[in-house]
Scaffold this motif. Sequence first.
Motif, PDB file in Angstrom:
ATOM      1  N   ASP A   1       0.832  -1.199   0.000  1.00 55.24           N
ATOM      2  CA  ASP A   1       0.000   0.000   0.000  1.00 55.24           C
ATOM      3  C   ASP A   1       0.873   1.258   0.000  1.00 55.24           C
ATOM      4  O   ASP A   1       2.060   1.217   0.329  1.00 55.24           O
ATOM      5  N   GLY A   2       0.298   2.361  -0.398  1.00 59.59           N
ATOM      6  CA  GLY A   2       1.036   3.622  -0.549  1.00 59.59           C
ATOM      7  C   GLY A   2       1.675   4.111   0.728  1.00 59.59           C
ATOM      8  O   GLY A   2       2.771   4.666   0.718  1.00 59.59           O
ATOM      9  N   GLU A   3       0.994   3.888   1.852  1.00 60.29           N
ATOM     10  CA  GLU A   3       1.526   4.346   3.130  1.00 60.29           C
ATOM     11  C   GLU A   3       2.852   3.639   3.453  1.00 60.29           C
ATOM     12  O   GLU A   3       3.821   4.253   3.870  1.00 60.29           O
ATOM     13  N   ARG A   4       2.908   2.332   3.222  1.00 65.22           N
ATOM     14  CA  ARG A   4       4.134   1.571   3.476  1.00 65.22           C
ATOM     15  C   ARG A   4       5.234   1.970   2.487  1.00 65.22           C
ATOM     16  O   ARG A   4       6.395   2.068   2.844  1.00 65.22           O
ATOM     17  N   LYS A   5       4.834   2.179   1.244  1.00 65.74           N
ATOM     18  CA  LYS A   5       5.827   2.558   0.217  1.00 65.74           C
ATOM     19  C   LYS A   5       6.458   3.909   0.555  1.00 65.74           C
ATOM     20  O   LYS A   5       7.657   4.101   0.390  1.00 65.74           O
ATOM     21  N   ASP A   6       5.631   4.848   1.040  1.00 69.45           N
ATOM     22  CA  ASP A   6       6.158   6.155   1.435  1.00 69.45           C
ATOM     23  C   ASP A   6       7.042   6.055   2.676  1.00 69.45           C
ATOM     24  O   ASP A   6       8.032   6.763   2.808  1.00 69.45           O
ATOM     25  N   ALA A   7       6.666   5.169   3.600  1.00 75.67           N
ATOM     26  CA  ALA A   7       7.426   5.028   4.845  1.00 75.67           C
ATOM     27  C   ALA A   7       8.774   4.341   4.619  1.00 75.67           C
ATOM     28  O   ALA A   7       9.735   4.596   5.339  1.00 75.67           O
ATOM     29  N   PHE A   8       8.841   3.443   3.623  1.00 75.28           N
ATOM     30  CA  PHE A   8      10.067   2.681   3.359  1.00 75.28           C
ATOM     31  C   PHE A   8      10.433   2.771   1.877  1.00 75.28           C
ATOM     32  O   PHE A   8      10.351   1.779   1.147  1.00 75.28           O
ATOM     33  N   PRO A   9      10.828   3.954   1.389  1.00 64.99           N
ATOM     34  CA  PRO A   9      11.071   4.122  -0.051  1.00 64.99           C
ATOM     35  C   PRO A   9      12.260   3.328  -0.585  1.00 64.99           C
ATOM     36  O   PRO A   9      12.338   3.060  -1.775  1.00 64.99           O
ATOM     37  N   SER A  10      13.186   2.939   0.277  1.00 69.21           N
ATOM     38  CA  SER A  10      14.379   2.241  -0.215  1.00 69.21           C
ATOM     39  C   SER A  10      14.261   0.724  -0.120  1.00 69.21           C
ATOM     40  O   SER A  10      15.234   0.013  -0.339  1.00 69.21           O
ATOM     41  N   CYS A  11      13.085   0.221   0.214  1.00 75.89           N
ATOM     42  CA  CYS A  11      12.893  -1.235   0.319  1.00 75.89           C
ATOM     43  C   CYS A  11      12.752  -1.866  -1.055  1.00 75.89           C
ATOM     44  O   CYS A  11      12.262  -1.252  -1.992  1.00 75.89           O
ATOM     45  N   ALA A  12      13.180  -3.114  -1.140  1.00 80.89           N
ATOM     46  CA  ALA A  12      13.021  -3.894  -2.365  1.00 80.89           C
ATOM     47  C   ALA A  12      12.749  -5.334  -1.977  1.00 80.89           C
ATOM     48  O   ALA A  12      13.259  -5.829  -0.968  1.00 80.89           O
ATOM     49  N   VAL A  13      11.942  -6.010  -2.770  1.00 83.41           N
ATOM     50  CA  VAL A  13      11.656  -7.419  -2.527  1.00 83.41           C
ATOM     51  C   VAL A  13      12.480  -8.237  -3.494  1.00 83.41           C
ATOM     52  O   VAL A  13      12.493  -7.987  -4.699  1.00 83.41           O
ATOM     53  N   VAL A  14      13.189  -9.239  -2.958  1.00 83.89           N
ATOM     54  CA  VAL A  14      14.054 -10.081  -3.765  1.00 83.89           C
ATOM     55  C   VAL A  14      13.598 -11.527  -3.603  1.00 83.89           C
ATOM     56  O   VAL A  14      13.384 -11.990  -2.481  1.00 83.89           O
ATOM     57  N   GLY A  15      13.450 -12.225  -4.724  1.00 84.30           N
ATOM     58  CA  GLY A  15      13.113 -13.643  -4.663  1.00 84.30           C
ATOM     59  C   GLY A  15      14.357 -14.466  -4.406  1.00 84.30           C
ATOM     60  O   GLY A  15      15.368 -14.319  -5.093  1.00 84.30           O
TER      61      GLY A  15
ATOM     62  N   GLY B   1      16.380  -3.648   2.620  1.00 84.38           N
ATOM     63  CA  GLY B   1      16.341  -2.196   2.780  1.00 84.38           C
ATOM     64  C   GLY B   1      15.714  -1.828   4.096  1.00 84.38           C
ATOM     65  O   GLY B   1      15.906  -2.488   5.100  1.00 84.38           O
ATOM     66  N   GLY B   2      14.948  -0.794   4.064  1.00 86.70           N
ATOM     67  CA  GLY B   2      14.292  -0.340   5.284  1.00 86.70           C
ATOM     68  C   GLY B   2      14.656   1.095   5.550  1.00 86.70           C
ATOM     69  O   GLY B   2      14.827   1.888   4.631  1.00 86.70           O
ATOM     70  N   LEU B   3      14.790   1.398   6.790  1.00 86.03           N
ATOM     71  CA  LEU B   3      15.142   2.762   7.157  1.00 86.03           C
ATOM     72  C   LEU B   3      16.647   2.948   7.003  1.00 86.03           C
ATOM     73  O   LEU B   3      17.429   2.261   7.638  1.00 86.03           O
ATOM     74  N   GLU B   4      17.023   3.850   6.150  1.00 85.11           N
ATOM     75  CA  GLU B   4      18.439   4.130   5.956  1.00 85.11           C
ATOM     76  C   GLU B   4      18.744   5.501   6.526  1.00 85.11           C
ATOM     77  O   GLU B   4      18.000   6.449   6.306  1.00 85.11           O
ATOM     78  N   GLU B   5      19.811   5.564   7.258  1.00 87.05           N
ATOM     79  CA  GLU B   5      20.220   6.865   7.776  1.00 87.05           C
ATOM     80  C   GLU B   5      20.861   7.673   6.667  1.00 87.05           C
ATOM     81  O   GLU B   5      21.590   7.132   5.853  1.00 87.05           O
ATOM     82  N   ARG B   6      20.548   8.941   6.655  1.00 91.94           N
ATOM     83  CA  ARG B   6      21.156   9.824   5.676  1.00 91.94           C
ATOM     84  C   ARG B   6      22.625   9.999   6.012  1.00 91.94           C
ATOM     85  O   ARG B   6      22.985  10.245   7.158  1.00 91.94           O
ATOM     86  N   LYS B   7      23.467   9.828   5.020  1.00 91.33           N
ATOM     87  CA  LYS B   7      24.896   9.972   5.256  1.00 91.33           C
ATOM     88  C   LYS B   7      25.227  11.450   5.418  1.00 91.33           C
ATOM     89  O   LYS B   7      24.805  12.290   4.628  1.00 91.33           O
ATOM     90  N   ARG B   8      25.986  11.741   6.433  1.00 90.10           N
ATOM     91  CA  ARG B   8      26.377  13.127   6.668  1.00 90.10           C
ATOM     92  C   ARG B   8      27.576  13.468   5.805  1.00 90.10           C
ATOM     93  O   ARG B   8      28.515  12.691   5.694  1.00 90.10           O
ATOM     94  N   HIS B   9      27.519  14.645   5.241  1.00 89.02           N
ATOM     95  CA  HIS B   9      28.645  15.113   4.441  1.00 89.02           C
ATOM     96  C   HIS B   9      29.656  15.748   5.381  1.00 89.02           C
ATOM     97  O   HIS B   9      29.328  16.643   6.156  1.00 89.02           O
TER      98      HIS B   9
END
Length: 152
Positions: free
Chosen positions: A16-30, A45-53
């Motif tokens: 669903d859209g809510e999950r896709k927005d919450a976890f944009p970097s997720c991917a399903v792999v067979g 994937g999941g929650l990724e921390e933004r890398k600090r510059h």
Amino acid sequence: MREDPALAKINRVLVDGERKDAFPSCAVVGLPRTTSDHTPLFLRGGLEERKRHIFQFETWWARCPDLEGVIRESWEASPGGIRGAHKVAIKVRRLKRVLCGWGRQAKANRTREKRDPTELIKAVDLEEEGGPIPITRREVRGKARADIESIF
């Protein structure tokens, strides 16, 4: 087990859209099948921390004639009503942001100058209109003029 198994591969996952927005970097792999006729799925994937510059002062910036003015202008801008160490921290953060932007622009200008000697000549002429320029910049301009003359 059925006598006539349906050997179809389903390559869709419903989200669903809510999950896709919450976890944009997720991917399903067979994953590979083992003994079952089902393909196990792995959610990557999941929650990724933004890398600090990390700020890094580039050595070549020190040779840029406008660097001192950029630093002075940023540092002298007052954060207003704030005192002590907090005021210094705000000034340092702002200076970092200003220098990063200025550095990107300066790098783009240098790249353009390297590709096109006429751009380099224009840039040095413009610098010279603002006041005296280092002898190294005049030498670079002279070399660029010689390069152009050798072409034609």
